[in-house]
Design a protein around this motif. Structure first.
Motif, PDB file in Angstrom:
ATOM      1  N   UNK A 107       0.837  -1.210   0.000  1.00  0.00           N
ATOM      2  CA  UNK A 107       0.000   0.000   0.000  1.00  0.00           C
ATOM      3  C   UNK A 107       0.870   1.257   0.000  1.00  0.00           C
ATOM      4  N   UNK A 108       1.831   1.316   0.906  1.00  0.00           N
ATOM      5  CA  UNK A 108       2.678   2.510   1.015  1.00  0.00           C
ATOM      6  C   UNK A 108       3.520   2.707  -0.240  1.00  0.00           C
ATOM      7  N   UNK A 109       4.160   1.643  -0.699  1.00  0.00           N
ATOM      8  CA  UNK A 109       5.006   1.755  -1.882  1.00  0.00           C
ATOM      9  C   UNK A 109       4.150   1.968  -3.137  1.00  0.00           C
ATOM     10  N   UNK A 110       2.933   1.438  -3.125  1.00  0.00           N
ATOM     11  CA  UNK A 110       2.016   1.687  -4.246  1.00  0.00           C
ATOM     12  C   UNK A 110       1.683   3.165  -4.380  1.00  0.00           C
ATOM     13  N   UNK A 111       1.436   3.816  -3.256  1.00  0.00           N
ATOM     14  CA  UNK A 111       1.173   5.262  -3.279  1.00  0.00           C
ATOM     15  C   UNK A 111       2.403   6.009  -3.785  1.00  0.00           C
ATOM     16  N   UNK A 112       3.570   5.657  -3.265  1.00  0.00           N
ATOM     17  CA  UNK A 112       4.810   6.293  -3.721  1.00  0.00           C
ATOM     18  C   UNK A 112       5.056   6.051  -5.199  1.00  0.00           C
ATOM     19  N   UNK A 113       4.768   4.839  -5.661  1.00  0.00           N
ATOM     20  CA  UNK A 113       4.963   4.507  -7.080  1.00  0.00           C
ATOM     21  C   UNK A 113       4.028   5.307  -7.974  1.00  0.00           C
ATOM     22  N   UNK A 114       2.777   5.474  -7.541  1.00  0.00           N
ATOM     23  CA  UNK A 114       1.838   6.285  -8.335  1.00  0.00           C
ATOM     24  C   UNK A 114       2.301   7.733  -8.429  1.00  0.00           C
ATOM     25  N   UNK A 115       2.748   8.287  -7.314  1.00  0.00           N
ATOM     26  CA  UNK A 115       3.234   9.670  -7.325  1.00  0.00           C
ATOM     27  C   UNK A 115       4.482   9.793  -8.201  1.00  0.00           C
ATOM     28  N   UNK A 116       5.413   8.859  -8.052  1.00  0.00           N
ATOM     29  CA  UNK A 116       6.647   8.869  -8.829  1.00  0.00           C
ATOM     30  C   UNK A 116       6.341   8.709 -10.315  1.00  0.00           C
ATOM     31  N   UNK A 117       5.488   7.747 -10.641  1.00  0.00           N
ATOM     32  CA  UNK A 117       5.143   7.497 -12.047  1.00  0.00           C
ATOM     33  C   UNK A 117       4.438   8.706 -12.652  1.00  0.00           C
ATOM     34  N   UNK A 118       3.565   9.344 -11.888  1.00  0.00           N
ATOM     35  CA  UNK A 118       2.888  10.542 -12.386  1.00  0.00           C
ATOM     36  C   UNK A 118       3.860  11.656 -12.691  1.00  0.00           C
ATOM     37  N   UNK A 119       4.839  11.835 -11.811  1.00  0.00           N
ATOM     38  CA  UNK A 119       5.835  12.883 -12.015  1.00  0.00           C
ATOM     39  C   UNK A 119       6.676  12.617 -13.261  1.00  0.00           C
ATOM     40  N   UNK A 120       7.264  11.436 -13.361  1.00  0.00           N
ATOM     41  CA  UNK A 120       8.170  11.144 -14.472  1.00  0.00           C
ATOM     42  C   UNK A 120       7.436  10.946 -15.793  1.00  0.00           C
ATOM     43  N   UNK A 121       6.295  10.290 -15.757  1.00  0.00           N
ATOM     44  CA  UNK A 121       5.536  10.082 -16.992  1.00  0.00           C
ATOM     45  C   UNK A 121       4.943  11.407 -17.475  1.00  0.00           C
TER      46      UNK A 121
END
Length: 142
Positions: A112-126
């Motif tokens: 859950x925690x890393x999923x939230x971080x991954x979504x934020x990270x992916x949104x930024x870079x993508x």
């Protein structure tokens, strides 16, 4: 993305550029990139058991590392924010999974925690890749 040591930033930027070209919707590119990152993180988390012996020896030799782990372990909010925020530091993906395993973070909580971080990270870079592609198209068409 699913390979923990791969060039994630470049792949996310490329996905954003593809999303700009109407090949894939931007939201779908973000979700695919985030899912790949989460898969790689979970694979690292699952394989972290044998690697933790080395981390324990490092902690014994470096007291400041031990102090950091102690602070994060006693403050759940700090450790949760740390797990999500470390995604933004290049090279911190694998150590993050190792630290989570060392803290005793459950698999569900980790996902859950890393999923939230991954979504934020992916949104930024993508999103950045899409913006770069848009800028390049505008520059060329002028």
């Amino acid at each position: 993305m699913i390979i923990p040591f791969g060039p994630a930033e470049a792949a996310a930027i490329a996905a954003g550029a593809l999303a700009h070209g109407d090949v894939v919707p931007l939201w779908a590119a973000v979700l695919v990139v985030a899912a790949g990152m989460l898969g790689g993180d979970f694979a690292t988390y699952a394989a972290a058991g044998p690697m933790l012996g080395r981390a324990r020896r490092l902690r014994e030799r470096r007291p400041h590392f031990s102090a950091l782990l102690s602070i994060l372990a006693t403050r759940p909010l700090c450790s949760d924010v740390g797990l999500a925020a470390l995604r933004f530091i290049p090279g911190a993906r694998t150590p993050t999974a190792l630290m989570a395993r060392e803290f005793g973070t459950t698999r569900t909580h980790f996902c859950v925690i890393v999923g939230v971080g991954s979504l934020l990270w992916a949104g930024l870079w993508t999103g950045g890749g899409s913006a770069l592609a848009d800028g390049a198209v505008n520059l060329i068409t002028r």
